[in-house]
Design a protein around this motif. Structure first.
Motif, PDB file in Angstrom:
ATOM      1  N   GLU A 192       0.849  -1.184   0.000  1.00 18.88           N
ATOM      2  CA  GLU A 192       0.000   0.000   0.000  1.00 18.88           C
ATOM      3  C   GLU A 192       0.885   1.234   0.000  1.00 18.88           C
ATOM      4  O   GLU A 192       1.788   1.376   0.821  1.00 18.88           O
ATOM      5  N   ILE A 193       0.598   2.113  -0.940  1.00 18.95           N
ATOM      6  CA  ILE A 193       1.333   3.370  -1.008  1.00 18.95           C
ATOM      7  C   ILE A 193       0.343   4.523  -0.830  1.00 18.95           C
ATOM      8  O   ILE A 193      -0.844   4.397  -1.123  1.00 18.95           O
ATOM      9  N   ALA A 194       0.853   5.628  -0.322  1.00 22.75           N
ATOM     10  CA  ALA A 194       0.014   6.801  -0.045  1.00 22.75           C
ATOM     11  C   ALA A 194       0.121   7.791  -1.190  1.00 22.75           C
ATOM     12  O   ALA A 194       1.222   8.170  -1.600  1.00 22.75           O
ATOM     13  N   VAL A 195      -1.044   8.221  -1.693  1.00 20.56           N
ATOM     14  CA  VAL A 195      -1.105   9.184  -2.784  1.00 20.56           C
ATOM     15  C   VAL A 195      -1.823  10.445  -2.289  1.00 20.56           C
ATOM     16  O   VAL A 195      -2.887  10.361  -1.670  1.00 20.56           O
ATOM     17  N   ALA A 196      -1.227  11.593  -2.547  1.00 22.81           N
ATOM     18  CA  ALA A 196      -1.865  12.871  -2.248  1.00 22.81           C
ATOM     19  C   ALA A 196      -2.255  13.517  -3.569  1.00 22.81           C
ATOM     20  O   ALA A 196      -1.389  13.829  -4.387  1.00 22.81           O
ATOM     21  N   ALA A 197      -3.555  13.671  -3.792  1.00 18.51           N
ATOM     22  CA  ALA A 197      -4.057  14.308  -5.011  1.00 18.51           C
ATOM     23  C   ALA A 197      -4.581  15.696  -4.655  1.00 18.51           C
ATOM     24  O   ALA A 197      -5.187  15.898  -3.596  1.00 18.51           O
ATOM     25  N   MET A 198      -4.359  16.633  -5.543  1.00 21.89           N
ATOM     26  CA  MET A 198      -4.783  18.012  -5.264  1.00 21.89           C
ATOM     27  C   MET A 198      -5.249  18.688  -6.538  1.00 21.89           C
ATOM     28  O   MET A 198      -4.817  18.339  -7.638  1.00 21.89           O
ATOM     29  N   THR A 199      -6.151  19.638  -6.373  1.00 23.06           N
ATOM     30  CA  THR A 199      -6.512  20.552  -7.448  1.00 23.06           C
ATOM     31  C   THR A 199      -5.916  21.908  -7.109  1.00 23.06           C
ATOM     32  O   THR A 199      -5.566  22.184  -5.958  1.00 23.06           O
ATOM     33  N   VAL A 200      -5.786  22.750  -8.145  1.00 15.31           N
ATOM     34  CA  VAL A 200      -5.094  24.016  -7.925  1.00 15.31           C
ATOM     35  C   VAL A 200      -6.004  25.190  -8.265  1.00 15.31           C
ATOM     36  O   VAL A 200      -6.997  25.058  -8.975  1.00 15.31           O
ATOM     37  N   LYS A 201      -5.640  26.356  -7.721  1.00 13.30           N
ATOM     38  CA  LYS A 201      -6.365  27.597  -7.984  1.00 13.30           C
ATOM     39  C   LYS A 201      -5.707  28.322  -9.150  1.00 13.30           C
ATOM     40  O   LYS A 201      -4.489  28.518  -9.154  1.00 13.30           O
ATOM     41  N   GLY A 202      -6.516  28.748 -10.107  1.00 13.41           N
ATOM     42  CA  GLY A 202      -6.002  29.546 -11.203  1.00 13.41           C
ATOM     43  C   GLY A 202      -5.031  28.777 -12.083  1.00 13.41           C
ATOM     44  O   GLY A 202      -5.069  27.542 -12.179  1.00 13.41           O
ATOM     45  N   ASN A 203      -4.123  29.520 -12.714  1.00 13.73           N
ATOM     46  CA  ASN A 203      -3.128  28.923 -13.595  1.00 13.73           C
ATOM     47  C   ASN A 203      -1.868  28.571 -12.817  1.00 13.73           C
ATOM     48  O   ASN A 203      -1.612  29.121 -11.753  1.00 13.73           O
ATOM     49  N   GLY A 204      -1.081  27.680 -13.377  1.00 16.27           N
ATOM     50  CA  GLY A 204       0.164  27.294 -12.735  1.00 16.27           C
ATOM     51  C   GLY A 204      -0.052  26.232 -11.680  1.00 16.27           C
ATOM     52  O   GLY A 204      -1.190  25.905 -11.308  1.00 16.27           O
ATOM     53  N   LEU A 205       1.057  25.701 -11.203  1.00 18.70           N
ATOM     54  CA  LEU A 205       1.018  24.619 -10.227  1.00 18.70           C
ATOM     55  C   LEU A 205       1.825  24.994  -8.994  1.00 18.70           C
ATOM     56  O   LEU A 205       2.700  25.856  -9.048  1.00 18.70           O
ATOM     57  N   PRO A 206       1.529  24.374  -7.862  1.00 24.94           N
ATOM     58  CA  PRO A 206       2.272  24.706  -6.640  1.00 24.94           C
ATOM     59  C   PRO A 206       3.728  24.255  -6.735  1.00 24.94           C
ATOM     60  O   PRO A 206       4.047  23.224  -7.339  1.00 24.94           O
TER      61      PRO A 206
END
Length: 1003
Positions: free
Chosen positions: A896-910
């Motif tokens: 089992e591996i841990a995955v962190a999924a995210m959505t972003v605000k506006g353009n560009g990525l964190p």
């Protein structure tokens, strides 16, 4: 001898003159004067008012801009024309203004006068604005003194400023609890007003002499001074005559009675609940807010006015954020704002200049300024101590009496804080005491509490929906009719009846009616895929559905009882449908069976069945009457809810937080409930102001929808004092309190079926769940192995209790209800003890506060140890570019591996560096294995982000939006095809590589 005669004759003449004038005062009520009043014609007459138009005989050509002057309820309309030469109407007429005056008459001589209520006056003014607009063809300048100004504000809000050119008020308080006479504490005034409204003025009216005496007692020094001055000058008729008309007006002629219903509404709506300030006052069942005023406002302030105190008057700036608000101040008391030398030289010329300026016929008046917003500390009135002392000392010095009331405010401030602090305890203690008295056989239920509120305040406001108020009496009568319809349709006690309805009054009536019968309300989710499962899990016998959900309910194969929309709507039914239209049942013709006893529910009995979604599947939650009462009284106590609050329910009725906390807390606290059809940012802003919402409920990410929308219209000024709910992330928490300053957040955690309720009452630790509420279950953290999902025992066979900051399973001491249901664990920490387990893992800090770390089924069991998801999600939420985030486990080749999924605000990525900084307080071996930016994260009906679909999709595909954790360097690196292949084989890759931006894919 001549000198001696003169010395005798002078005093004799003075005595004779005094006697003659005194006799005239006794016989006629005052000195006869040749002063006349201005001419007028009554142009409109109704049972509620007479409308005067002044100087109609003198008109030549087109009249000037019309101004309508509104008197207070307790004062004659002649207040605007005490003398022809110096009255308001004459001054305004000389400036080219067309004056109209509202005359409400005297209630004791008008037909139905003693039955008038507050709304009658406001609607009358609204009708007058309409009339004057038709007669003149021009918009109306609406002005009022004291309560007349309050009427003007209310009528403008009721009309949403239609046909009103501007508003002018004189000493008219808006924030009534901010500036009370004699420094009376707000808590005392609010409670006293509630009592007087319910128990005194519901039976008693205020006569003219009572109004006069009350007004004079508000400024006893000035009243006494005026009387002494009059007596001392009684010999000098010429000196008295110029002020005689004014004196007689104040002493006797100017006062009229108040009807009891109008006084009761004034006390309840605008003093006890302060709804001029918060919004949500009621005019003929319609909810109104001053926030809907958009016309310019000029408010006159008396610098030494202890009735309409400046801080109370300036409340209009916050209450009407859409209006341009101006002020003009003068050194005068309350009455001096409209009558006397200061009014003649300042108030009325400035009013005329204001009207002409707004009409484009002149410049801005020199004595008018944009209203300033003072930083006023609790207990301050806006009347400076220096002004009050000078004004009071000057008054008492003329009379030779001691200085008293002018300095009494200094002492009153000392007790104000004590009274207000004790008010919360006064409300909370009886609720907690009642919780402690509930036994398994105690009769307690939603319907019983509603019946109690109905008996206490039948005309009290239960809820507001679509701008309409529903009183306890109206709602109770509706519930009783629904009860008869349900009984006629075969519903009996303990029957499981589904409720499939949108947010509407009929939904609340259906749930309450089932509670009144003693049946179990099964709150069904309106999801076509989940509905059949919920019907089966809830053992539903029949379904109550609104017209919009009838077809969906029929699809379950159960008998359907249609409710909602009223008797006039047509229900479209298809052949073969088993549907009973409850609206068509004649409730009066139903004979109640012998078994029926209203509100029979016992604490131990099942009251509701709710559903929650976990990992894509429905879980049933059985709620006893005791569990509902625990949440209801606990919420009311923690949020300090009372009758002045309006609680905004944004969640659908079938959501656990809606029925248990929001509706339950409001009913237990006697608060008004505001129901909203759905979460719509534009509607949110409008209804918060219009309904005077003070408490807003939320779940999970719900408030993100509000904060992100451009349509939200709260203007930075709002009545909200508190947000209550559960599941709010620290990042959203910070955004909420920043946007809605000075409102706070009250975060709850509650086990749906157990008795555990935690609350972060202080709000000091953002993200924390707080401590157990008084009256709820004692809690402990049990040592827990997330790998084996079992409790950890000590050498004696008892479960080990966790140390501070150690993660463990939250347990609540089992009460008799949990033991009766058979869900308690025994012998946990001591022989014979009983504890109910929750599903969640917590840690307790050194202060004794509890922090949620995960659900026991969502802990990722990686080869390097357990990875808790909640701290990771909270940390990602604090990264500037991240919008939503979820952390979940996926199994790859047995690992089992841990995955962190995210959505972003506006353009560009964190930037990866920002994410690593956010994780800095978490040990590296508990970081996610994979970071990925995704197009979207599904959000359920409770606004909780769901990882179900992402988990089902498996390992993310390689690319610049995906990173993996290099444990050796403690950094995230690009997830290439080669790295993905190693992960697919169940192996981790730890090759060193610099980190950079997810967007650029730097080395």
């Amino acid at each position: 001898m001549r000198v001696r005669a003169n010395s005798v004759i002078g005093p004799v003449r003075r005595v004779v003159a005094t006697a003659q004038n005194g006799l005239e005062v006794v016989r006629l009520g005052g000195l006869a004067t040749d002063i006349t009043r201005s001419p007028y014609v009554v142009v409109e007459r109704t049972p509620m008012y007479r409308l005067r138009r002044y100087f109609t005989d003198a008109e030549t050509g087109e009249a000037g801009p019309p101004i309508v002057l509104v008197p207070p309820m307790m004062m004659s309309a002649d207040v605007y024309d005490v003398t022809k030469d110096q009255g308001a109407v004459s001054v305004l007429r000389e400036m080219g203004i067309d004056p109209w005056v509202v005359d409400f008459g005297e209630p004791d001589v008008e037909e139905g006068g003693w039955d008038r209520n507050l709304a009658d006056h406001v609607i009358a003014i609204s009708d007058i604005v309409e009339f004057v607009r038709r007669q003149t063809g021009r918009k109306v300048h609406l002005a009022g003194y004291s309560q007349g100004g309050m009427f003007a504000y209310q009528a403008a809000a009721y009309r949403r400023s239609r046909d009103i050119a501007s508003l002018i008020t004189f000493g008219s308080p808006v924030d009534t609890l901010a500036g009370l006479p004699f420094g009376i504490p707000a808590e005392v005034a609010s409670n006293a007003a509630d009592f007087l409204a319910d128990h005194v003025f519901s039976r008693l009216a205020v006569s003219g002499w009572m109004a006069r005496t009350g007004f004079q007692l508000l400024d006893p020094v000035k009243t006494l001074r005026s009387r002494v001055e009059f007596l001392l000058q009684l010999h000098d008729r010429e000196a008295l005559l110029p002020r005689e008309q004014q004196r007689r007006f104040l002493a006797t002629e100017g006062w009229v009675g108040w009807s009891g219903p109008a006084v009761a509404e004034l006390l309840k709506q605008f003093i006890a609940h302060n709804r001029m300030m918060t919004g949500g006052f009621v005019i003929k069942d319609t909810v109104v807010s001053l926030a809907e005023i958009s016309t310019p406002i000029l408010a006159f302030l008396g610098e030494v006015d202890d009735i309409g105190q400046p801080v109370a008057v300036r409340g209009i700036q916050q209450a009407a954020p859409s209006a341009d608000v101006f002020e003009s101040s003068l050194r005068a008391g309350h009455f001096g704002l409209v009558v006397g030398s200061a009014a003649v030289s300042h108030s009325w010329p400035t009013t005329g200049e204001w009207v002409l300026w707004r009409e484009g016929e002149g410049g801005k008046p020199a004595e008018v300024y944009a209203m300033r917003r003072d930083e006023v500390h609790p207990g301050e009135t806006g009347v400076s101590l220096a002004d009050r002392v000078v004004h009071t000392v000057a008054s008492v010095a003329e009379l030779g009496i001691g200085v008293g009331r002018g300095l009494s405010d200094l002492a009153s401030g000392a007790v104000r804080g004590t009274v207000e602090l004790s008010g919360e305890a006064t409300r909370a203690l009886p609720r907690l005491a009642r919780l402690g008295q509930i036994q398994p056989h105690t009769q307690i239920s939603l319907s019983r509490l509603l019946a109690e509120q109905r008996r206490k305040a039948p005309r009290g406001e239960l809820f507001v929906f679509d701008n309409r108020i529903h009183t306890h009496e109206n709602a109770g009568a509706r519930i009783d009719r629904v009860v008869r319809g349900l009984i006629q349709s075969g519903v009996r006690p303990a029957a499981h009846v589904g409720v499939l309805m949108g947010t509407r009054p009929s939904a609340l009536a259906a749930v309450a009616a089932l509670s009144r019968i003693g049946a179990v309300a099964v709150l069904l989710p309106p999801d076509g895929d989940q509905l059949p499962v919920a019907v089966e899990l809830g053992n539903v016998s029949r379904i109550v559905a609104d017209p919009e959900h009838v077809e969906l309910a029929v699809g379950t194969g159960k008998e359907v009882l249609a409710l909602g929309g009223g008797e006039v709507r047509e229900l479209e039914l298809k052949p073969g449908w088993k549907v009973v239209d409850l609206e068509q049942i004649d409730a009066d013709a139903v004979t109640l069976p012998g078994w029926y006893r209203p509100d029979p529910g016992l604490a131990r009995e099942l009251a509701f069945i709710l559903f929650t979604e976990s990992h894509g599947s429905l879980e049933i939650k059985q709620i006893t009457n005791h569990r509902w009462a625990l949440s209801a009284f606990g919420t009311a106590s923690a949020a300090d809810l009372d009758r002045s609050d309006t609680v905004y329910c944004l969640t659908p009725l079938h959501h656990p937080s809606s029925l248990l906390a929001t509706l339950g807390g409001a009913v237990a606290g006697g608060s008004r409930i505001a129901l909203s059809r759905s979460l719509d940012p534009k509607r949110f802003g409008e209804e918060v102001h219009r309904y005077g919402v003070t408490v807003v409920s939320y779940t999970w990410t719900m408030l993100r929808e509000i904060l992100d929308a451009d349509e939200t219209t709260v203007h930075g000024i709002h009545p909200v004092r508190l947000f209550i709910g559960s599941g709010m992330s620290p990042a959203l928490w910070n955004r909420t309190i920043d946007e809605f300053t000075p409102a706070q957040v009250l975060e709850f955690y509650a086990s749906t079926e157990g008795d555990v309720i935690l609350a972060n009452v202080s709000g000091a630790k953002i993200g924390c769940k707080g401590r157990p509420l008084p009256g709820t279950a004692e809690v402990k953290l049990a040592a827990y192995d997330p790998v084996t999902r079992s409790l950890i025992e000590d050498e004696n066979g008892f479960v080990r209790e966790c140390a501070d900051d150690e993660v463990g399973l939250l347990l609540g001491r089992a009460g008799v209800y949990a033991e009766m249901q058979g869900g308690a664990l025994r012998g946990i920490f001591a022989a014979g003890d009983a504890w109910s387990p929750t599903e969640n893992l917590f840690r307790r800090d050194q202060d004794g506060d509890y922090w949620l770390v995960d659900h026991k089924r969502t802990v990722v069991v990686s080869p390097r140890g357990p990875i808790y998801t909640t701290p990771l999600v909270d940390a990602l939420g604090c990264v500037r570019k991240v919008d939503l985030a979820v952390v979940y486990g996926i199994e790859v080749d047995g690992t089992e591996i841990a995955v962190a999924a995210m959505t972003v605000k506006g353009n560009g990525l964190p930037a990866v560096a920002d994410i690593e900084d956010a994780f800095a307080h978490i040990p590296v071996d508990q970081w996610p294995d994979i970071l990925t930016v995704v197009a979207g994260i599904p959000v359920g009906t409770s606004y909780r982000p769901s990882a179900t679909e992402l988990r089902a999709a498996g390992l993310p595909s390689p690319g610049p939006r995906v990173r993996y954790l290099d444990l050796e360097s403690g950094t995230y690196k690009r997830f290439t095809k080669a790295v993905a292949a190693h992960f697919a084989e169940g192996r981790g890759v730890h090759a060193g590589a610099p980190h950079g931006s997810l967007a650029t894919g730097a080395r």
